[in-house]
Design a protein around this motif. Structure first.
Motif, mmCIF file in Angstrom:
data_model
loop_
_atom_site.group_PDB
_atom_site.id
_atom_site.type_symbol
_atom_site.label_atom_id
_atom_site.label_comp_id
_atom_site.label_asym_id
_atom_site.label_seq_id
_atom_site.Cartn_x
_atom_site.Cartn_y
_atom_site.Cartn_z
ATOM 1 N N ASP A 120 14.878 -29.794 -42.115
ATOM 2 C CA ASP A 120 14.974 -30.639 -40.973
ATOM 3 C C ASP A 120 15.369 -32.222 -41.315
ATOM 4 O OD1 ASP A 120 13.756 -28.580 -39.646
ATOM 5 O OD2 ASP A 120 12.029 -29.236 -39.586
ATOM 6 N N LEU A 121 15.330 -32.795 -42.249
ATOM 7 C CA LEU A 121 15.829 -33.944 -42.802
ATOM 8 C C LEU A 121 17.338 -34.037 -42.598
ATOM 9 C CD1 LEU A 121 13.783 -35.534 -45.787
ATOM 10 C CD2 LEU A 121 13.799 -36.204 -43.595
ATOM 11 N N ALA A 122 17.973 -32.827 -43.073
ATOM 12 C CA ALA A 122 19.259 -32.923 -42.989
ATOM 13 C C ALA A 122 19.670 -32.529 -41.538
ATOM 14 C CB ALA A 122 20.051 -31.807 -43.874
ATOM 15 N N PRO A 176 25.606 -37.553 -40.605
ATOM 16 C CA PRO A 176 25.495 -37.138 -41.967
ATOM 17 C C PRO A 176 24.983 -38.418 -42.884
ATOM 18 C CG PRO A 176 27.481 -36.306 -40.988
ATOM 19 C CD PRO A 176 26.844 -37.014 -39.959
ATOM 20 N N ALA A 177 25.401 -39.569 -42.628
ATOM 21 C CA ALA A 177 25.232 -40.794 -43.378
ATOM 22 C C ALA A 177 23.779 -40.853 -43.508
ATOM 23 C CB ALA A 177 25.979 -42.119 -42.839
ATOM 24 N N VAL A 178 22.841 -40.724 -42.158
ATOM 25 C CA VAL A 178 21.786 -40.804 -42.148
ATOM 26 C C VAL A 178 20.857 -39.689 -42.812
ATOM 27 C CG1 VAL A 178 19.540 -41.027 -40.622
ATOM 28 C CG2 VAL A 178 21.590 -42.255 -40.028
ATOM 29 N N ALA A 179 21.514 -38.449 -42.693
ATOM 30 C CA ALA A 179 21.095 -37.472 -43.378
ATOM 31 C C ALA A 179 20.901 -37.662 -44.913
ATOM 32 C CB ALA A 179 21.468 -36.114 -43.069
ATOM 33 N N LEU A 180 21.898 -38.023 -45.397
ATOM 34 C CA LEU A 180 22.103 -38.304 -46.842
ATOM 35 C C LEU A 180 21.084 -39.218 -47.505
ATOM 36 C CD1 LEU A 180 26.007 -37.894 -47.065
ATOM 37 C CD2 LEU A 180 24.258 -36.293 -48.050
ATOM 38 N N GLN A 181 21.140 -40.336 -46.590
ATOM 39 C CA GLN A 181 20.159 -41.310 -47.153
ATOM 40 C C GLN A 181 18.576 -40.698 -47.053
ATOM 41 O OE1 GLN A 181 20.414 -44.301 -48.504
ATOM 42 N NE2 GLN A 181 18.391 -44.696 -48.686
ATOM 43 N N ASP A 220 20.121 -30.638 -53.165
ATOM 44 C CA ASP A 220 21.782 -30.808 -53.516
ATOM 45 C C ASP A 220 22.565 -30.086 -52.451
ATOM 46 O OD1 ASP A 220 23.865 -31.485 -55.185
ATOM 47 O OD2 ASP A 220 24.276 -29.358 -55.414
ATOM 48 N N ALA A 221 22.035 -28.889 -52.058
ATOM 49 C CA ALA A 221 22.565 -28.050 -51.010
ATOM 50 C C ALA A 221 22.451 -28.569 -49.727
ATOM 51 C CB ALA A 221 21.986 -26.584 -51.249
ATOM 52 N N PHE A 222 21.088 -28.984 -49.289
ATOM 53 C CA PHE A 222 21.221 -29.754 -48.052
ATOM 54 C C PHE A 222 22.300 -30.837 -47.982
ATOM 55 C CE2 PHE A 222 16.606 -28.258 -48.407
ATOM 56 C CZ PHE A 222 16.880 -27.035 -47.597
ATOM 57 N N GLU A 223 22.374 -31.685 -49.075
ATOM 58 C CA GLU A 223 23.304 -32.684 -49.043
ATOM 59 C C GLU A 223 24.695 -32.016 -48.831
ATOM 60 O OE1 GLU A 223 22.689 -34.828 -52.716
ATOM 61 O OE2 GLU A 223 20.743 -35.660 -52.138
ATOM 62 N N GLN A 224 25.060 -31.268 -49.624
ATOM 63 C CA GLN A 224 26.429 -30.478 -49.503
ATOM 64 C C GLN A 224 26.717 -30.084 -48.005
ATOM 65 O OE1 GLN A 224 27.555 -27.719 -52.453
ATOM 66 N NE2 GLN A 224 28.540 -26.492 -51.063
ATOM 67 N N ASP A 225 25.799 -29.692 -47.220
ATOM 68 C CA ASP A 225 26.060 -29.613 -46.047
ATOM 69 C C ASP A 225 26.216 -30.571 -45.145
ATOM 70 O OD1 ASP A 225 25.725 -26.664 -45.594
ATOM 71 O OD2 ASP A 225 23.615 -26.802 -45.507
ATOM 72 N N GLN A 226 25.963 -31.672 -45.429
ATOM 73 C CA GLN A 226 26.385 -32.866 -44.783
ATOM 74 C C GLN A 226 27.947 -33.417 -44.994
ATOM 75 O OE1 GLN A 226 24.255 -34.213 -42.374
ATOM 76 N NE2 GLN A 226 23.100 -32.341 -43.335
ATOM 77 N N ARG A 227 28.295 -32.887 -46.252
ATOM 78 C CA ARG A 227 30.003 -33.142 -46.709
ATOM 79 C C ARG A 227 30.814 -32.103 -46.595
ATOM 80 N NH1 ARG A 227 26.642 -34.813 -51.008
ATOM 81 N NH2 ARG A 227 27.320 -32.836 -52.375
ATOM 82 N N ILE A 228 30.506 -30.836 -46.481
ATOM 83 C CA ILE A 228 31.358 -29.682 -46.632
ATOM 84 C C ILE A 228 31.063 -28.926 -45.365
ATOM 85 C CG2 ILE A 228 32.200 -27.756 -47.760
ATOM 86 C CD1 ILE A 228 31.529 -29.281 -50.503
ATOM 87 N N THR A 229 32.067 -28.473 -44.705
ATOM 88 C CA THR A 229 31.996 -27.505 -43.494
ATOM 89 C C THR A 229 33.036 -26.412 -43.457
ATOM 90 O OG1 THR A 229 33.684 -28.880 -42.343
ATOM 91 C CG2 THR A 229 31.389 -29.579 -41.898
ATOM 92 N N ARG A 230 33.715 -26.358 -44.571
ATOM 93 C CA ARG A 230 34.499 -25.093 -44.736
ATOM 94 C C ARG A 230 34.356 -24.524 -46.308
ATOM 95 N NH1 ARG A 230 34.475 -26.277 -40.264
ATOM 96 N NH2 ARG A 230 36.311 -26.436 -38.701
ATOM 97 N N TYR A 231 34.682 -23.231 -46.339
ATOM 98 C CA TYR A 231 34.650 -22.662 -47.837
ATOM 99 C C TYR A 231 35.930 -21.730 -47.803
ATOM 100 C CZ TYR A 231 30.018 -24.666 -48.386
ATOM 101 O OH TYR A 231 29.059 -25.602 -48.371
ATOM 102 N N GLN A 232 36.664 -22.081 -48.985
ATOM 103 C CA GLN A 232 37.932 -21.382 -49.044
ATOM 104 C C GLN A 232 37.731 -19.729 -49.341
ATOM 105 O OE1 GLN A 232 40.852 -22.568 -48.632
ATOM 106 N NE2 GLN A 232 41.786 -20.697 -48.867
ATOM 107 N N ASN A 233 36.727 -19.548 -50.013
ATOM 108 C CA ASN A 233 36.525 -18.109 -50.597
ATOM 109 C C ASN A 233 35.070 -17.747 -50.892
ATOM 110 O OD1 ASN A 233 36.098 -19.221 -53.295
ATOM 111 N ND2 ASN A 233 38.097 -19.402 -53.690
ATOM 112 N N MET A 234 34.860 -16.313 -51.299
ATOM 113 C CA MET A 234 33.436 -15.980 -51.604
ATOM 114 C C MET A 234 32.839 -16.706 -52.581
ATOM 115 S SD MET A 234 32.045 -14.141 -48.853
ATOM 116 C CE MET A 234 30.748 -13.759 -49.930
ATOM 117 N N ALA A 235 33.615 -16.861 -53.544
ATOM 118 C CA ALA A 235 33.233 -17.574 -54.939
ATOM 119 C C ALA A 235 32.501 -18.930 -54.576
ATOM 120 C CB ALA A 235 34.465 -17.877 -55.794
#
Length: 291
Positions: free
Chosen positions: A59-61, A67-72, A116-131
């Motif tokens: 929920d924080l995220a 995103p800046a507030v979420a990361l903080q 770390d995963a919740f933080e990643q959601d604030q920075r990354i919105t696309r994934y190139q492949n299944m890996a």
């Protein structure tokens, strides 16, 4: 309660912290009940404490204004998490979590991976492949399985690897279920390689236009995810009977989502498939009466 815990926590503080964790868990009934009730009663509060951590951090995220507030906020929560292991945390949920951590000797790593995963959601919105998507699941979903195994007293690599199959499959099933909802926030978790392979554009997803190509792509990913669930079910015979039903419900619920996706002809762009509370309770009943 250990003497160390008694020396740092007053009874009213701990009781309030435990109640806060239970309220948060029970307040998200749809996600909570199907995996909490079959657990031995002695683990219910510990499960609430872990679930409360996950829910609050998520929920924080998701509920922060940007995103800046979420990361903080996630950074500050992570600093307080470290006090669980080397001092007295400030947040009530973490006071409750500290009791669980000490009782079951749980390391900090799974909690840090989730943050770390919740933080990643604030920075990354696309994934190139299944890996890349599987790498994300290693931190967004698999640590939850490791935490549940800790509650059940298991720490070995074999069980953890099989739990990873189930948890990754659950995360993927949730992605396929929530394509439309994620598009509303500008996120696409379907791998870009899949979009290219099946001739589906990002604009098409963001505009929620389903066609035969989209349905074919979704059918492919549902089948791949079902195979992961099947692999993960090999964990069940390796668990003591008191834990088997609760862990099996993870797969039951995820596979039910995949079934609902198939039932709407894989069009998750205009309809969000969901497993209703009645269906969840039927899954729960089936597991509680099965040998």
């Amino acid at each position: 309660m250990s003497s160390a815990l008694s020396s740092t926590l007053t009874s009213p503080q701990l009781l309030a912290a435990r109640r806060a964790a239970r309220r948060l868990a029970l307040g998200h009934y749809e996600n909570f009940v199907v995996v909490a009730l079959p657990l031995p009663r002695r683990l219910h509060q510990d499960f609430c404490n872990i679930y409360g951590f996950c829910r609050y951090a998520d929920d924080l995220a998701d509920l922060s204004p940007n995103p800046a507030v979420a990361l903080q906020r996630l950074k500050e929560f992570g600093e307080d998490l470290r006090r669980v292991y080397r001092g007295q945390p400030l947040h009530p949920l973490l006071l409750a979590l500290r009791q669980t951590v000490r009782r079951h000797d749980i390391p900090i790593d799974p909690f840090l991976q989730l943050l770390d995963a919740f933080e990643q959601d604030q920075r990354i919105t696309r994934y190139q492949n299944m890996a890349q998507l599987h790498d994300y699941c290693q931190r967004s979903a698999n640590p939850v399985g490791h935490l549940v195994l800790h509650l059940c007293g298991y720490r070995d690599p074999r069980r953890r690897a099989l739990a990873d199959c189930t948890c990754t499959a659950l995360q993927l099933a949730n992605f396929w279920q929530d394509v439309s909802r994620d598009a509303d926030s500008g996120r696409i978790y379907l791998p870009l390689e899949s979009l290219q392979q099946f001739k589906v554009s990002q604009e098409q997803i963001l505009q929620k236009r389903a066609d035969e190509n989209y349905r074919a792509m979704m059918q492919y990913h549902v089948r791949q995810t079902a195979a992961l669930f099947a692999q993960g079910r090999k964990l069940l015979p390796l668990l003591a009977r008191p834990y088997r039903a609760a862990v099996a419900l993870y797969s039951d619920g995820g596979e039910a989502i995949l079934g609902r996706i198939a039932a709407i002809d894989y069009n998750t762009l205009t309809t969000r498939p969901r497993v209703g509370k009645w269906s969840q309770l039927m899954l729960l009943l089936r597991r509680m009466i099965s040998p």
